[in-house]
Motif scaffolding. Sequence first.
Motif, PDB file in Angstrom:
ATOM      1  N   PHE A 192     -10.961  11.431   2.837  1.00 23.27           N
ATOM      2  CA  PHE A 192     -11.727  10.774   3.918  1.00 23.27           C
ATOM      3  C   PHE A 192     -12.646   9.705   3.343  1.00 23.27           C
ATOM      4  CE2 PHE A 192     -11.704  14.106   7.578  1.00 23.27           C
ATOM      5  CZ  PHE A 192     -10.328  13.999   7.632  1.00 23.27           C
ATOM      6  N   ARG A 193     -13.374  10.120   2.290  1.00 21.10           N
ATOM      7  CA  ARG A 193     -14.307   9.158   1.681  1.00 21.10           C
ATOM      8  C   ARG A 193     -13.545   7.948   1.156  1.00 21.10           C
ATOM      9  NH1 ARG A 193     -17.603  13.684   0.232  1.00 21.10           N
ATOM     10  NH2 ARG A 193     -16.495  14.067  -1.705  1.00 21.10           N
ATOM     11  N   ALA A 194     -12.371   8.214   0.568  1.00 25.94           N
ATOM     12  CA  ALA A 194     -11.564   7.112   0.016  1.00 25.94           C
ATOM     13  C   ALA A 194     -11.097   6.182   1.132  1.00 25.94           C
ATOM     14  CB  ALA A 194     -10.360   7.678  -0.737  1.00 25.94           C
ATOM     15  N   MET A 195     -10.696   6.769   2.272  1.00 29.46           N
ATOM     16  CA  MET A 195     -10.193   5.929   3.370  1.00 29.46           C
ATOM     17  C   MET A 195     -11.306   5.063   3.935  1.00 29.46           C
ATOM     18  SD  MET A 195      -7.240   8.028   5.356  1.00 29.46           S
ATOM     19  CE  MET A 195      -8.094   9.536   5.588  1.00 29.46           C
ATOM     20  N   ILE A 196     -12.489   5.668   4.048  1.00 32.39           N
ATOM     21  CA  ILE A 196     -13.626   4.891   4.571  1.00 32.39           C
ATOM     22  C   ILE A 196     -13.934   3.733   3.614  1.00 32.39           C
ATOM     23  CG2 ILE A 196     -16.124   4.990   5.058  1.00 32.39           C
ATOM     24  CD1 ILE A 196     -15.557   7.950   6.010  1.00 32.39           C
ATOM     25  N   ALA A 197     -13.953   4.047   2.308  1.00 30.53           N
ATOM     26  CA  ALA A 197     -14.251   3.000   1.320  1.00 30.53           C
ATOM     27  C   ALA A 197     -13.191   1.903   1.367  1.00 30.53           C
ATOM     28  CB  ALA A 197     -14.325   3.620  -0.076  1.00 30.53           C
ATOM     29  N   LYS A 198     -11.927   2.305   1.487  1.00 37.57           N
ATOM     30  CA  LYS A 198     -10.850   1.298   1.498  1.00 37.57           C
ATOM     31  C   LYS A 198     -10.895   0.448   2.761  1.00 37.57           C
ATOM     32  CE  LYS A 198      -7.623   3.477  -1.645  1.00 37.57           C
ATOM     33  NZ  LYS A 198      -7.172   2.372  -2.478  1.00 37.57           N
ATOM     34  N   ALA A 199     -11.223   1.089   3.885  1.00 40.39           N
ATOM     35  CA  ALA A 199     -11.318   0.322   5.136  1.00 40.39           C
ATOM     36  C   ALA A 199     -12.443  -0.698   5.026  1.00 40.39           C
ATOM     37  CB  ALA A 199     -11.554   1.268   6.312  1.00 40.39           C
ATOM     38  N   ARG A 200     -13.551  -0.277   4.392  1.00 42.76           N
ATOM     39  CA  ARG A 200     -14.682  -1.214   4.207  1.00 42.76           C
ATOM     40  C   ARG A 200     -14.260  -2.382   3.323  1.00 42.76           C
ATOM     41  NH1 ARG A 200     -19.134   3.059   3.282  1.00 42.76           N
ATOM     42  NH2 ARG A 200     -19.711   3.533   5.421  1.00 42.76           N
ATOM     43  N   GLU A 201     -13.563  -2.044   2.225  1.00 40.24           N
ATOM     44  CA  GLU A 201     -13.106  -3.109   1.305  1.00 40.24           C
ATOM     45  C   GLU A 201     -12.198  -4.081   2.041  1.00 40.24           C
ATOM     46  OE1 GLU A 201     -11.052  -1.479  -2.131  1.00 40.24           O
ATOM     47  OE2 GLU A 201     -12.783  -0.185  -2.497  1.00 40.24           O
ATOM     48  N   ALA A 202     -11.251  -3.517   2.828  1.00 41.96           N
ATOM     49  CA  ALA A 202     -10.287  -4.373   3.542  1.00 41.96           C
ATOM     50  C   ALA A 202     -11.033  -5.257   4.539  1.00 41.96           C
ATOM     51  CB  ALA A 202      -9.243  -3.514   4.241  1.00 41.96           C
ATOM     52  N   LYS A 203     -12.038  -4.656   5.206  1.00 39.05           N
ATOM     53  CA  LYS A 203     -12.798  -5.421   6.203  1.00 39.05           C
ATOM     54  C   LYS A 203     -13.559  -6.563   5.527  1.00 39.05           C
ATOM     55  CE  LYS A 203     -15.565  -4.530  10.283  1.00 39.05           C
ATOM     56  NZ  LYS A 203     -16.577  -3.675  10.869  1.00 39.05           N
ATOM     57  N   ALA A 204     -14.147  -6.232   4.373  1.00 34.43           N
ATOM     58  CA  ALA A 204     -14.906  -7.261   3.654  1.00 34.43           C
ATOM     59  C   ALA A 204     -14.000  -8.427   3.255  1.00 34.43           C
ATOM     60  CB  ALA A 204     -15.551  -6.649   2.412  1.00 34.43           C
ATOM     61  N   LYS A 205     -12.729  -8.097   2.987  1.00 36.32           N
ATOM     62  CA  LYS A 205     -11.784  -9.161   2.600  1.00 36.32           C
ATOM     63  C   LYS A 205     -11.172  -9.821   3.830  1.00 36.32           C
ATOM     64  CE  LYS A 205     -10.312  -7.120  -1.763  1.00 36.32           C
ATOM     65  NZ  LYS A 205      -9.321  -6.182  -2.243  1.00 36.32           N
ATOM     66  N   GLY A 206     -11.565  -9.348   5.011  1.00 34.95           N
ATOM     67  CA  GLY A 206     -11.059  -9.949   6.253  1.00 34.95           C
ATOM     68  C   GLY A 206      -9.692  -9.458   6.643  1.00 34.95           C
ATOM     69  N   GLY A 207      -9.208  -8.346   6.021  1.00 33.04           N
ATOM     70  CA  GLY A 207      -7.862  -7.836   6.358  1.00 33.04           C
ATOM     71  C   GLY A 207      -7.932  -6.528   7.111  1.00 33.04           C
ATOM     72  N   LYS A 208      -6.749  -5.932   7.312  1.00 34.62           N
ATOM     73  CA  LYS A 208      -6.653  -4.632   7.977  1.00 34.62           C
ATOM     74  C   LYS A 208      -6.033  -3.649   6.995  1.00 34.62           C
ATOM     75  CE  LYS A 208      -5.451  -3.865  12.343  1.00 34.62           C
ATOM     76  NZ  LYS A 208      -4.558  -3.922  13.506  1.00 34.62           N
ATOM     77  N   ALA A 209      -6.372  -2.379   7.141  1.00 35.66           N
ATOM     78  CA  ALA A 209      -5.880  -1.394   6.180  1.00 35.66           C
ATOM     79  C   ALA A 209      -4.399  -1.072   6.349  1.00 35.66           C
ATOM     80  CB  ALA A 209      -6.695  -0.128   6.267  1.00 35.66           C
ATOM     81  N   GLY A 210      -3.814  -1.320   7.493  1.00 36.48           N
ATOM     82  CA  GLY A 210      -2.406  -0.963   7.674  1.00 36.48           C
ATOM     83  C   GLY A 210      -1.787  -1.671   8.847  1.00 36.48           C
ATOM     84  N   GLY A 211      -0.532  -1.361   9.136  1.00 33.85           N
ATOM     85  CA  GLY A 211       0.156  -1.989  10.252  1.00 33.85           C
ATOM     86  C   GLY A 211       1.352  -1.165  10.644  1.00 33.85           C
ATOM     87  N   PRO A 212       2.153  -1.628  11.620  1.00 32.36           N
ATOM     88  CA  PRO A 212       3.287  -0.854  12.054  1.00 32.36           C
ATOM     89  C   PRO A 212       4.228  -0.544  10.899  1.00 32.36           C
ATOM     90  CG  PRO A 212       2.892  -2.615  13.588  1.00 32.36           C
ATOM     91  CD  PRO A 212       1.973  -2.831  12.435  1.00 32.36           C
ATOM     92  N   GLY A 213       4.649   0.663  10.914  1.00 38.15           N
ATOM     93  CA  GLY A 213       5.645   1.029   9.912  1.00 38.15           C
ATOM     94  C   GLY A 213       5.070   1.663   8.683  1.00 38.15           C
ATOM     95  N   GLY A 214       3.771   1.660   8.516  1.00 39.54           N
ATOM     96  CA  GLY A 214       3.298   2.355   7.340  1.00 39.54           C
ATOM     97  C   GLY A 214       1.908   1.963   6.934  1.00 39.54           C
ATOM     98  N   PRO A 215       1.308   2.794   6.048  1.00 37.12           N
ATOM     99  CA  PRO A 215      -0.041   2.511   5.593  1.00 37.12           C
ATOM    100  C   PRO A 215      -0.019   1.320   4.645  1.00 37.12           C
ATOM    101  CG  PRO A 215       0.850   4.436   4.462  1.00 37.12           C
ATOM    102  CD  PRO A 215       1.900   3.977   5.431  1.00 37.12           C
ATOM    103  N   GLY A 216      -0.999   0.451   4.816  1.00 33.16           N
ATOM    104  CA  GLY A 216      -1.138  -0.648   3.871  1.00 33.16           C
ATOM    105  C   GLY A 216       0.049  -1.585   3.858  1.00 33.16           C
ATOM    106  N   GLY A 217       0.689  -1.776   4.960  1.00 37.22           N
ATOM    107  CA  GLY A 217       1.806  -2.727   4.973  1.00 37.22           C
ATOM    108  C   GLY A 217       2.498  -2.717   6.314  1.00 37.22           C
ATOM    109  N   TRP A 218       3.328  -3.704   6.500  1.00 42.53           N
ATOM    110  CA  TRP A 218       4.031  -3.874   7.765  1.00 42.53           C
ATOM    111  C   TRP A 218       5.511  -3.745   7.464  1.00 42.53           C
ATOM    112  CZ3 TRP A 218       0.701  -5.858  11.780  1.00 42.53           C
ATOM    113  CH2 TRP A 218       1.320  -5.979  13.029  1.00 42.53           C
ATOM    114  N   LEU A 219       6.199  -2.886   8.184  1.00 39.01           N
ATOM    115  CA  LEU A 219       7.631  -2.727   7.932  1.00 39.01           C
ATOM    116  C   LEU A 219       8.346  -4.050   8.218  1.00 39.01           C
ATOM    117  CD1 LEU A 219       9.845  -0.618   7.145  1.00 39.01           C
ATOM    118  CD2 LEU A 219      10.312  -0.457   9.588  1.00 39.01           C
ATOM    119  N   THR A 220       9.150  -4.461   7.268  1.00 37.89           N
ATOM    120  CA  THR A 220       9.771  -5.786   7.337  1.00 37.89           C
ATOM    121  C   THR A 220      11.229  -5.711   6.914  1.00 37.89           C
ATOM    122  OG1 THR A 220       7.624  -6.741   6.773  1.00 37.89           O
ATOM    123  CG2 THR A 220       9.518  -8.158   6.437  1.00 37.89           C
TER     124      THR A 220
END
Length: 458
Positions: A192-220
């Motif tokens: 949980f702590r790791a996910m919160i930290a990663k979401a904060r990092e992603a937000k700071a970089k202006g991105g999103k932590a995940g997308g359709p098809g999987g964590p941290g990426g978009w199925l393509t």
Amino acid sequence: MSQTDVVIVGGGISGLSALHFLRQLKPQLSVRLFEADNRLGGTIGTDHVDGYSFDWGPNGFLDREPLTLRLVDELGLSDQLERAGANASNRFILRKGHLRKAPISPPAFLLSDILSVTGRLRVLMEPFASGPPVDVDESIYDFARRRIGRQAADYLVQPMVSGIYGGRAERLSLKSCFPIMHEMESKYGSLFRAMIAKAREAKAKGGKAGGPGGPGGWLTSFKGGLYRIVECCEQVYEEFITKDTAVRSVVRDNDRYRINLDDGESISAGQVILAVPSYRAADIVTDLSRPLAELSASIRYAPISVVCEGYLRSKVRRNLDGFGFLAPPKEGRRILGSIWTSSIFENRAPNGYVQFRTMIGGDGDHDSMMLSDEELVGCVRADLNSIIGLDGPSDKVRVYRWRRGIPQFKVGHSGIVSAIEEHLRTLGNIHITGNAYYGIGLNDCVKQSYRVVDRLQQ
Ligand SMILES: Cc1cc2nc3c(=O)[nH]c(=O)nc-3n(C[C@H](O)[C@H](O)[C@H](O)COP(=O)(O)OP(=O)(O)OC[C@H]3O[C@@H](n4cnc5c(N)ncnc54)[C@H](O)[C@@H]3O)c2cc1C
């Protein structure tokens, strides 16, 4: 005997991406790639049948690996990429015979019926779970049970493991299969702590932590199916590729290697990249190093069959509003899960029709390979009918069988891989890539091939 600087053995995505990176990074080296089959691609394949596109094995990759995107871009394929539609983030899990939506946010999880109230409360205790056992290559199941409880391990984690690895969570190594989770626990002490930290990092970089098809990426995938990347590699690199020619063995020849082909010919090469399944690599290196061959052969594969079926949409009772579903073994079904391909990508079925890709087999069901195609299809239909509701027979069906489909990174896998690397170092210029060592996804294969090419002597 003809000579070349580098021989690549195997023309799946690992061999083809190694060839690509070699031509890009070290064009001064001469290279030849040998593929045993009369087609390239290995487990990647797409059949176009009466308006359907059926993928034989993989159906996409997550767009989070820069090296895969670089490969796609350098092949001139970026404009043919196809991202999963937004509703692919709806995923379902079978529980007590019904499909339940997998929650994608903490509030949704609290309100969902995917686990019992006790099961959900136990998940919330995750930050207080005990730490990992010392010096133990923990199984995925033990890790999940320790951190989020038995019910979540059975209903959230085990189906994900069978969906990705065709494997059993209690047999597979957390560190080898999900190194990111292992790292999250080591670094933050809690997922949980790791996910919160990663979401904060992603937000700071202006991105999103995940997308359709999987964590941290978009199925393509590619418009028209995944095989497009193989076709393109073949067009671009045709002059370096020999199909229908298996490599039988590699032996030392002073400071070079002699590559013996099945047709009786031999090639002399300074460096060799083995991009074949580990059980084939074992055969090829037997004369070079028996211990290396034994180690390679010790990596086991799970069988898996993909049953692709097309249905008239009006014959399917459920609205296919998502990616598909996974069936936890506790539910007692034969299928591992089913992907609603036509809801994820465009043009995978004719207008008014839908496509299902249903997986059957895995490490928990080796007997599935004994079933005839009719029996496999019968199992799939019975399960889909009771879960989704199907009125009448399908419009089209194709069965793709992979007897040794997916390598199993069992507990102890990292030790096997380290020992393989050690033997390779003593051999000098033999390198390995492929899905059997560091990761089974297409992204992992591309990444490992890049690493190997980067290490080649100029
Ligand atoms: C059913 C299924 C679904 C999957 N779904 C996904 C997914 O959705 N996303 C994802 O990222 N990954 C997925 N994967 C995993 C991914 O497809 C594989 O890990 C990847 O394609 C392996 O590529 P490879 O080149 O390492 O091996 P392979 O594809 O096995 O290619 C090896 C090649 O070597 C050749 N060869 C073997 N022996 C010799 C020899 N002696 N001489 C010359 N050539 C030889 C073979 O003919 C073959 O072409 C899936 C796998 C399966 C089976």
